[in-house]
Design a protein around this motif. Structure first.
Motif, mmCIF file in Angstrom:
data_model
loop_
_atom_site.group_PDB
_atom_site.id
_atom_site.type_symbol
_atom_site.label_atom_id
_atom_site.label_comp_id
_atom_site.label_asym_id
_atom_site.label_seq_id
_atom_site.Cartn_x
_atom_site.Cartn_y
_atom_site.Cartn_z
ATOM 1 N N ASP A 106 19.026 55.743 42.538
ATOM 2 C CA ASP A 106 20.182 54.859 42.409
ATOM 3 C C ASP A 106 21.499 55.580 42.707
ATOM 4 O O ASP A 106 22.581 55.103 42.362
ATOM 5 N N GLY A 146 17.492 46.194 44.724
ATOM 6 C CA GLY A 146 17.465 45.392 43.513
ATOM 7 C C GLY A 146 18.829 45.280 42.861
ATOM 8 O O GLY A 146 19.872 45.379 43.510
ATOM 9 N N GLU A 147 18.821 45.090 41.550
ATOM 10 C CA GLU A 147 20.033 44.722 40.812
ATOM 11 C C GLU A 147 21.148 45.751 40.943
ATOM 12 O O GLU A 147 22.305 45.402 41.200
ATOM 13 N N ALA A 148 20.833 47.034 40.763
ATOM 14 C CA ALA A 148 21.875 48.065 40.827
ATOM 15 C C ALA A 148 22.481 48.151 42.229
ATOM 16 O O ALA A 148 23.700 48.318 42.380
ATOM 17 N N PRO A 191 21.958 42.392 48.981
ATOM 18 C CA PRO A 191 20.738 43.190 48.996
ATOM 19 C C PRO A 191 20.524 43.877 50.347
ATOM 20 O O PRO A 191 21.440 43.945 51.177
ATOM 21 N N GLU A 204 22.612 45.724 44.523
ATOM 22 C CA GLU A 204 23.424 44.526 44.770
ATOM 23 C C GLU A 204 24.728 44.559 43.979
ATOM 24 O O GLU A 204 25.769 44.096 44.466
ATOM 25 N N LYS A 205 24.681 45.099 42.788
ATOM 26 C CA LYS A 205 25.909 45.206 41.993
ATOM 27 C C LYS A 205 26.901 46.141 42.668
ATOM 28 O O LYS A 205 28.113 45.913 42.649
#
Length: 396
Positions: A379, A92-94, A102, A96-97
């Motif tokens: 994460d 998800g977002e973290a 992804p 991909e950042k």
């Protein structure tokens, strides 16, 4: 002397087609030879991490790949015996950042189809099937390929993308680079979602680990099919014959697993069996007119899900070097191997090590592994940075 092709790619798998497309986009005429009667991929599911997606983006086909992909929410590591969760990687977002892309799962043939269609759109790429390579010989101005069907081809540049038992590698680059048996067996099988009776969140990818065994599960094709891979260390391994790694041995190795795992592997007889091998890291991939790519250069165990990703990294690097040193082929191939050999060799060694960690048998090794896994957060991507970090690939 006969017609001399500009580029010949030996092997029409994912790596071979990616190379053909990338080099074809440079405007060079490419011939792809394939030993099978038609272009296609054997297998089922395939995992692609950010580094593989970065390479596909550089090639210009990522949007098409995404249309066939499933995007898992997490990668969950489970204890195959107790059924308890050990750890997870949050996508998800973290994610991909951190890595720029992804993590996806896809049917292997769907990725292959995207690459084949991309090649077919270029009129400077041609395909020859039923061409099993028999010998390869390099001369000053060209390379001569002889096939079992009697055909002879000559090329200015030859790329061996012909797999772990590569004829190009063993005839020209390294005659002693035979596949190394891992003594493990993989049963790969797909099951329609409608037949899966276990209670699992199929928005996730699961890896069940145990002593000398593991099971991977994830959905493909818009979650209509579940891809499963059951792997175990054969206690009957025999280098003299192939009579080991039977379905009965699989069931015996998984007999102490939790009910979810035992229910999942009941479909194993539907799939196909492969005895796992890799090759030792090579010190040389290239001559003046020949180079290797993908499994022919660095066949690796599947424990890091990097086989296809590394072949795609190879492709982008090779295309960059051919473009940069257009007037000096030998320099391009040498620069390619200098950049790629350390990276691919590191991943090969990492895959071997992760296999040992995943399949740990001794109580103290399992306790240490599980303690580390239980105490990391979803994460925490520390252990993944070396694998997925941005290697600044240029578009090709």
């Amino acid at each position: 002397m006969g017609n001399i092709e500009e580029v010949i790619v030996v092997g029409g798998g994912i790596g071979g087609l990616a190379a053909a497309y990338g080099i074809g986009k440079l405007g060079k005429k490419v011939t792809v030879i394939e030993q099978a009667p038609a272009f296609g991929e054997v297998g089922a599911g395939l995992q692609l991490g950010p580094n593989g997606l970065r390479a596909l983006d550089a090639l210009g086909v990522l949007d098409e790949v995404y249309q066939h992909a499933v995007f898992p929410r997490r990668h969950v590591f489970m204890d195959a015996l107790s059924g308890k969760e050990l750890s997870s990687v949050q996508f998800g977002e973290a994610f991909e950042k951190t890595f720029g892309y992804p993590y996806i799962v896809i049917h292997r043939s769907d990725l292959h189809s995207v690459l084949l269609k991309a090649c077919e759109k270029l009129n400077n790429i041609r395909f020859l099937t039923n061409h099993r390579l028999e010998s390869v010989e390099e001369f000053d101005d060209y390379v001569e390929l002889r096939c079992e069907n009697g055909a002879t081809l000559k090329g200015k540049l030859v790329i061996g993308a012909d797999g772990i038992r590569s004829v190009v590698r063993q005839k020209l680059i390294n005659r002693n680079s035979k596949p190394v048996p891992a003594r493990y067996v993989a049963y790969r099988f797909t099951v329609p979602m409608s037949e899966m009776t276990i209670n699992i969140d199929w928005d996730e990818k699961l890896t069940w680990i145990g002593p000398g065994i593991h099971l991977v599960q994830y959905p493909v094709r818009h979650k209509s099919v579940i891809n499963q891979v059951a792997v175990f260390e054969s206690q009957n391994y025999n280098e003299e014959n192939d009579d080991w790694g039977t379905i009965d041995e699989l069931y015996d190795m998984f007999k102490d697993c939790c009910p979810t795992v035992k229910e999942s592997i009941k479909f194993a007889e539907r799939g196909f069996v492969s005895k796992l091998h890799d090759i030792n890291p090579l010190e040389k991939w290239s001559t003046k007119r020949v180079t290797l790519l993908g499994d022919s250069a660095h066949a690796m165990l599947q424990y890091l899900a990097q086989g296809a990703c590394q072949a795609l990294e190879d492709t982008v690097c090779l295309v960059e070097k051919l473009k940069e040193h257009e007037a000096d082929l030998a320099k391009a191939l040498d620069e390619y191997q200098k950049e790629r050999i350390p990276r691919a060799s590191q991943v090969q060694r990492g895959a071997r090590m992760w296999g040992k960690i995943k399949h740990a048998k001794e109580d103290h090794a399992r306790l240490l592994r599980d303690t580390i896994m239980l105490n990391r957060t979803p994460d925490d991507y520390t252990y993944l940075e070396w694998l997925y970090k941005d290697r600044k690939l240029a578009s090709v």
